[in-house]
Scaffold this active site. Structure first.
Site, short mmCIF file in Angstrom:
data_model
loop_
_atom_site.label_atom_id
_atom_site.label_comp_id
_atom_site.label_asym_id
_atom_site.label_seq_id
_atom_site.Cartn_x
_atom_site.Cartn_y
_atom_site.Cartn_z
N ARG A 306 24.02 47.25 43.82
CA ARG A 306 23.30 46.65 44.94
C ARG A 306 21.83 46.38 44.60
O ARG A 306 21.33 45.27 44.79
CB ARG A 306 23.38 47.55 46.18
CG ARG A 306 24.80 47.81 46.65
CD ARG A 306 24.82 48.46 48.01
NE ARG A 306 26.11 49.09 48.29
CZ ARG A 306 26.61 49.27 49.51
NH1 ARG A 306 25.94 48.88 50.56
NH2 ARG A 306 27.79 49.85 49.67
N ASP A 435 39.34 50.31 41.37
CA ASP A 435 39.44 48.86 41.47
C ASP A 435 38.56 48.10 40.48
O ASP A 435 39.04 47.29 39.68
CB ASP A 435 39.16 48.40 42.90
CG ASP A 435 37.87 49.00 43.47
OD1 ASP A 435 37.26 49.87 42.82
OD2 ASP A 435 37.47 48.60 44.58
N GLU A 571 36.29 41.11 50.08
CA GLU A 571 37.20 40.88 48.95
C GLU A 571 38.11 39.67 49.13
O GLU A 571 38.33 38.89 48.18
CB GLU A 571 38.04 42.13 48.68
CG GLU A 571 37.27 43.28 48.06
CD GLU A 571 36.43 44.04 49.08
OE1 GLU A 571 35.47 44.73 48.67
OE2 GLU A 571 36.74 43.94 50.29
N THR A 660 30.14 43.16 40.94
CA THR A 660 31.07 43.54 41.99
C THR A 660 30.43 43.59 43.36
O THR A 660 31.10 43.86 44.35
CB THR A 660 31.73 44.90 41.64
OG1 THR A 660 32.90 45.08 42.44
CG2 THR A 660 30.75 46.04 41.86
#
Length: 671
Positions: A306, A435, A571, A660
C-alpha cells in the site's frame, strides 16, 4: 608431243566410298545423329537389370522431392530477407547511437471536469496490435519523448525510466524458447536473471511531445467512476483526513498504522482519473505531514503493497521526486524484518525503533505475505542503485523455490521464520494467506523482462497443480471454480480473493503462455460474476460454497451466515479489466457496470464515502459496517475506471505491471 606432255598438270588419284545411312546403322556404324543417340541410350537402358533400373528411378524421384522441399523452405526466408533489406534501406535512424528505449512518461493530469459531458460510442480495443498506435485520454495523455534530447525534471540527479521505441519493434533479435508442459515462451534476448549489480538510479521525466496523439474522451461510465471517487474522497477529506480509514456512518476514522493509508493508496488513482486539485491537496499532506519516524508496529506486507507501492507508482506517473524520497525512507525502515535466522522476514516491523518480530501467537509468517513484496523492493533497488532491497526479497523467492512440502506446485499457507520451512502442511488454497504468491511469480517474471526462468517454472507448475487438485464444476450451471484441499479432502469453498486468478491467467496468456490459460480465465471470470449475480444485492460475499450436486431449488452458490459480508473488494473488477483489455468483449464492461451500480445502491453513504456491509443477502437492510477500506479507492475504483476505458495506452499492460494493491510499476527494459 613431248613438250605437250611436259606442260600438262600432274594427275591425282582419289578413292571414293559412299554408304547409305541405313547401311551404316545396319552395319553398326556411328553418325552422331539425334535418332542414333536415342536408340543407343535406350539400348543401354534395356541392357540394365530391373533392379538397377528401379534404383535409378527411385534416386531421381528422391532428388525431385528434395528439390521441391528445399524450394518451399527457402523461398519465404529469402523473400523476408529481401524485404527486410529494402526496409533497412528506406529507414534511416534520426539520431546516431539512439538507444532502443525511451522514457515512460505520463504528464500532469488535467481536470476531469472538462470531459464529463463526453460520451462517445467507442469500439473496444482488442489486444494492443500494433503497439505503436497510441491514443491518450484528455485527462492522462501519454506523451512521446523528444528525439533530440533527454529532458530532466526538477531534480537532475536521476535518469529516465526507459521503454521501447518503434525501432525496438522493427529490429527483432533471435530469441531462445522455453517450453514447459505445453507453454512456449520467447524470453527477451537472454534467459539469465538480471544482474545483481544495480545501475545508477533512474528518474521519470515530464517531456514535451513533438506530435500530440489524439486524446480519447472520457465516456459516461468513466464519468460515473469519477463521481463515485469524488463522493468517497469527500467523506475521507471531511471526516478522516490524514488518517488510515474512513468510518463514514459515524463520520470519524480508524487507525491501523497512523500513516494515512487511504490517502497514499489513492494517489495514483487520482492521477489516472485526472483529479488534479485532489492530487495536489494530497501531495501537500505527503510533503508536510507524512512522517515515518514514529514508534509504531506496521505489517511488512500491507505497508509494502500500500505505502511503498503507492509511493513508487505515483513517482513514476508524476515524475515528482518527493514520492521517491518517501519511498526510500519507508523502504529502509522495513528492512529490519529480514533479520531472521532463515532470511524469511518477520510479519511486523517497528519503523521508529528499527526492530521486527513475528506475531505474538506464533513464529510463522504467511507465505503470501513474504512472497508478495518483491515487485516493490526490486523496483526500489532499481531506482536507488542500492541492491540491498532486491537481494533481500530475491533470497526469499530462491529459498521458497527449493522447499519441500509443495503439492504439484501448490504451497502451504505458513512458513516458519526460524527454520525457513513450511508449516501446517497438507492445506492448499488460492485464497487468503497464499493467493498473491502465485500472482507475484508471474508478475516478477514479467517485471524483470521474462528472464528469470525459476519464477516461470514455479508459476506454470502451480497452475497445473490447480487444474489437477482444485478445479471442480458446480451444479446446476456447471460453473468452473477453484476449491481448497485439506489433507487430501476437497472443499468446495472459494474466497472472493481467488477472483484475482482469471486476470492473472489472462495476463500470462497475453505474455506468451499456453492458450488454455485464457480458456480457464474465461471460465473462472464467469464464475466470479455469478458470485455477484446469484446474490440478492448483486454483491459478492467474502466466501462462497458451491453445490457439487444438483438440488431442486438451489443455486450454484451457497452462502454461510459468517461469510456474507462484502468489503468493497476489487478482485473481480480487476479480472474484468484484464479480460476486457485482452479480448475487447463488452460483456465484461457490462458486468463491471452492474457491480458499480450495486455498490452505489447498497454501500454509498449520503454524507460521503462508501461502507462495507455485513449481509449481501438482505437488500432491505444490508447491515453497513461503518468502514471504507483503503483499497476501495486504491484498487476497486481504479480498476473500474480502466475497465470502462477503450484506450489501451491508459496504463499499457506491455509497459506496466500492477502490484497486488493495483499500483502500476514499469516493466524493466534492457539498456
Amino acid at each position: 608431243a613431248a613438250a605437250a606432255a611436259a606442260a600438262s598438270p600432274p594427275r591425282r588419284d582419289f578413292i571414293s566410298v559412299t554408304l547409305s545411312p541405313e547401311e551404316a546403322v545396319g552395319a553398326g556404324g556411328y553418325n552422331n545423329s539425334k535418332a542414333w543417340r536415342r536408340r543407343s541410350c535406350w539400348r543401354k537402358w534395356k541392357q540394365l537389370s530391373r533392379l538397377q533400373r528401379s534404383v535409378i528411378l527411385f534416386l531421381f524421384a528422391f532428388l525431385a522431392v528434395c528439390g521441391v522441399i528445399s524450394y518451399t523452405s527457402m523461398a519465404e526466408p529469402w523473400k523476408s530477407l529481401t524485404d527486410k533489406s529494402l526496409d533497412d534501406q528506406r529507414t534511416e535512424p534520426e539520431i546516431p547511437g539512439l538507444k532502443l528505449a525511451n522514457p515512460a512518461v505520463l504528464p500532469a493530469p488535467q481536470k476531469a471536469d472538462t470531459n464529463l459531458g463526453d460520451d462517445p460510442a467507442l469500439s473496444p480495443q482488442k489486444p494492443p496490435k500494433p503497439p505503436h498506435v497510441r491514443r491518450g485520454p484528455s485527462n492522462l495523455q501519454i506523451k512521446a519523448p523528444r528525439k533530440d534530447v533527454r529532458l530532466k525534471t526538477r531534480h537532475d540527479t536521476s535518469r529516465v525510466v526507459e521503454e521501447p521505441v518503434q525501432a525496438d519493434k522493427e529490429e527483432k533479435t533471435e530469441k531462445s524458447i522455453i517450453s514447459w508442459r505445453g507453454a512456449v515462451i520467447e524470453p527477451d534476448q537472454s534467459t539469465e536473471p538480471p544482474s545483481s549489480k544495480i545501475k545508477e538510479p533512474e528518474k521519470p521525466s515530464s517531456v514535451e511531445a513533438e506530435d500530440q496523439k489524439e486524446p480519447v474522451p472520457i465516456n459516461e461510465r468513466q464519468t460515473a467512476v469519477i463521481e463515485a471517487f469524488r463522493h468517497a474522497w469527500k467523506g475521507y477529506k471531511d471526516f478522516a483526513w490524514g488518517h488510515d480509514e474512513l468510518k463514514p456512518l459515524s463520520k470519524s476514522y480508524s487507525e491501523w498504522f497512523g500513516l494515512g493509508l487511504t490517502l497514499i493508496d489513492a494517489l495514483d488513482t487520482m492521477w489516472i482519473l485526472g483529479l488534479k486539485e485532489e492530487f495536489e491537496e494530497a501531495r501537500k499532506w505527503v510533503a508536510n505531514d507524512l512522517v515515518f519516524d514514529k514508534n509504531v508496529d506496521v505489517n511488512l506486507f500491507e505497508s509494502t503493497i500500500r505505502i511503498l507501492g503507492g509511493l513508487l507508482s505515483t513517482y513514476h506517473l508524476s515524475g515528482d521526486s518527493l514520492f521517491l524520497e518517501k519511498a526510500k525512507d519507508i523502504g529502509n525502515r522495513l528492512m529490519p524484518a529480514f533479520k531472521t535466522p532463515s532470511k524469511i522476514p518477520y510479519s511486523d516491523v517497528n519503523i521508529g525503533r528499527g526492530t521486527a518480530h513475528p506475531p505474538r501467537w506464533t513464529s510463522d509468517s504467511t507465505v503470501a505475505e513474504v512472497t508478495s513484496i518483491q515487485l516493490e523492493f526490486r523496483e526500489l533497488s532499481r531506482l536507488t542503485g542500492d541492491d540491498k532491497f532486491q537481494k533481500a526479497v530475491d533470497e526469499v523467492m530462491k529459498h521458497v523455490h527449493t522447499l519441500s512440502g509443495k503439492n504439484d506446485g501448490l504451497v502451504p499457507m505458513f512458513i516458519n521464520t526460524n527454520s525457513g520451512q513450511f508449516t501446517h502442511l497438507g492445506v492448499y488454497t488460492l485464497g487468503a494467506r497464499a493467493d498473491s504468491y502465485y500472482e507475484y511469480l508471474l508478475k516478477q517474471w514479467i517485471q524483470g523482462g521474462k528472464k528469470e526462468n525459476e519464477l516461470l517454472e514455479d508459476y506454470m507448475r502451480a497452475i497445473e497443480g490447480v487444474k489437477k487438485h482444485l478445479l471442480q464444476r458446480s451444479q446446476p450451471k456447471k460453473l468452473t471454480f477453484v476449491g481448497e484441499l485439506a489433507h487430501g479432502h476437497f472443499s468446495a469453498k472459494m474466497d472472493h480473493l481467488v477472483c484475482f486468478l482469471p486476470g492473472t491467467l489472462a495476463l500470462g496468456a497475453h505474455n506468451g503462455l499456453t492458450a488454455d490459460h485464457m480458456k480457464l480465465a474465461e471460465a473462472l471470470i464467469e464464475t466470479c460474476y455469478q458470485m455477484y449475480a446469484q446474490v440478492e444485492t448483486g454483491l459478492s460475499p467474502e466466501i462462497v460454497h458451491f453445490n457439487l450436486h444438483a438440488q431442486k431449488g438451489h443455486k450454484d452458490v451457497e452462502i454461510k451466515p459468517a461469510d456474507r459480508h462484502n468489503l468493497l473488494r476489487p478482485e473481480t473488477v480487476e479480472s474484468l479489466f484484464y479480460m476486457y483489455r485482452f479480448t475487447g468483449d463488452k460483456k465484461y464492461q457490462d458486468w463491471g457496470w452492474e457491480i458499480l451500480q450495486n455498490f452505489n445502491k447498497y454501500t454509498r453513504v449520503p454524507t460521503g464515502g462508501y461502507t462495507s456491509i455485513n449481509n449481501v443477502q438482505n437488500p432491505s437492510n444490508p447491515e453497513p459496517r461503518d468502514k471504507m477500506e483503503s483499497f476501495f479507492l486504491g484498487e476497486t475504483l481504479k480498476y473500474m475506471f480502466l475497465l470502462f476505458s477503450d484506450d489501451i495506452d491508459l496504463i499499457n499492460l506491455d509497459k506496466y505491471v500492477f502490484n497486488t494493491e493495483a499500483h502500476p510499476l514499469p516493466i524493466w527494459v534492457p539498456a
